[in-house]
Design a protein around this motif. Structure first.
Motif, mmCIF file in Angstrom:
data_model
loop_
_atom_site.group_PDB
_atom_site.id
_atom_site.type_symbol
_atom_site.label_atom_id
_atom_site.label_comp_id
_atom_site.label_asym_id
_atom_site.label_seq_id
_atom_site.Cartn_x
_atom_site.Cartn_y
_atom_site.Cartn_z
ATOM 1 N N SER A 28 0.878 -1.088 0.080
ATOM 2 C CA SER A 28 0.037 -0.153 0.069
ATOM 3 C C SER A 28 0.972 1.381 0.128
ATOM 4 N N HIS A 29 2.023 1.052 0.840
ATOM 5 C CA HIS A 29 2.709 2.531 0.781
ATOM 6 C C HIS A 29 4.113 2.033 1.677
ATOM 7 N N ASN A 53 2.880 1.354 -5.719
ATOM 8 C CA ASN A 53 3.428 2.699 -6.319
ATOM 9 C C ASN A 53 4.721 2.752 -6.447
ATOM 10 N N ASP A 77 -3.142 4.452 -10.465
ATOM 11 C CA ASP A 77 -4.441 4.764 -9.651
ATOM 12 C C ASP A 77 -5.708 4.089 -10.640
ATOM 13 N N ARG A 78 -6.305 3.226 -9.966
ATOM 14 C CA ARG A 78 -7.616 2.591 -10.658
ATOM 15 C C ARG A 78 -7.521 1.857 -11.853
ATOM 16 N N PRO A 90 -6.298 -0.773 -7.473
ATOM 17 C CA PRO A 90 -5.684 0.363 -6.412
ATOM 18 C C PRO A 90 -6.412 1.624 -6.456
ATOM 19 N N GLU A 92 -6.281 5.782 -4.874
ATOM 20 C CA GLU A 92 -5.511 6.738 -4.045
ATOM 21 C C GLU A 92 -6.473 6.931 -2.525
ATOM 22 N N THR A 99 -0.148 6.768 -1.065
ATOM 23 C CA THR A 99 -0.659 5.426 -0.540
ATOM 24 C C THR A 99 -1.766 4.999 -1.476
ATOM 25 N N PHE A 100 -1.965 3.609 -1.638
ATOM 26 C CA PHE A 100 -2.941 3.071 -2.360
ATOM 27 C C PHE A 100 -3.944 2.238 -1.189
#
Ligand SMILES: [Zn+2]
Ligand SMILES: [Zn+2]
Length: 203
Positions: A28-29, A53, A77-78, A90, A92, A99-100
């Protein structure tokens, strides 16, 4: 089987739960509590795909062994990824670093995992996800007064707006109530579950 994040105790957790096959890992991050156990997979007996990411994938030095064993791929993203029958999308979420969150879908059912979402309003997109979801997961470090993470009080508010969805709270910090007390305090809210080790949810 897919795995979201790799805390430093991930080896212990997978052994305890007897999970010996994983198709992909989603990060996620870059905060250490979410990636600190990645080197455990240096010795994983199968090739793994690791998604995240740019911020997280660029954050750690990938050891040679990990490089051999894992295929690292950048998420956008998406943009959904399909792992067998599971679709992971994923999206935002606001937190201290990029972060996702993740929507995990299978057979028209979905879990929305908000990762370390900060304590701010949900976006329109996030509200649309919640409308369709069977389960939503929030990381509530504190009960009240959360900043970088949403707090339990915030989740109670959202859970009342979406009664058809079950809300799971996890990532409980030392300044939150202890597990038993939290379970008791939340017992009147029928769609909020306090997570525990080894918990299984059937959709
Ligand atoms: Zn974090
Ligand atoms: Zn965290």
């Amino acid at each position: 089987m897919i795995l979201l994040d790799t805390p430093s105790s991930i080896g212990e957790i997978l052994n305890r739960e007897k999970i010996f096959h994983i198709s992909a890992i989603f990060l996620s991050h870059k905060h250490f509590d979410h990636i600190g156990g990645l080197t455990f997979f240096e010795y994983w007996p199968e090739q793994l795909r690791v998604y995240g990411n740019m911020s997280v994938l660029g954050n750690f030095e990938i050891t040679d062994r990990l490089q051999d064993n894992c295929k690292f791929q950048v998420l956008n993203d998406r943009a959904s990824i399909k792992i067998n029958k599971i679709r992971v999308t994923p999206f935002e979420v606001k937190h201290k670093v990029p972060t996702f969150g993740f929507v995990v879908q299978e057979n028209n059912k979905s879990i929305v995992h908000f990762s370390d979402k900060e304590n701010s309003e949900l976006s329109e997109y996030q509200r649309r996800l919640l409308k369709k979801a069977q389960v939503a997961v929030f990381h509530t470090v504190v009960y009240e007064g959360g900043t970088d993470h949403i707090d339990v009080v915030g989740v109670i508010g959202i859970a009342q707006e979406y009664p058809a969805c079950r809300f799971v709270i996890t990532h409980i910090g030392h300044n939150n109530y202890v597990h038993d007390v939290l379970v008791k305090k939340l017992s009147k809210y029928k769609n909020i579950i306090v997570a525990y080790d080894g918990m299984e949810i059937i959709l």
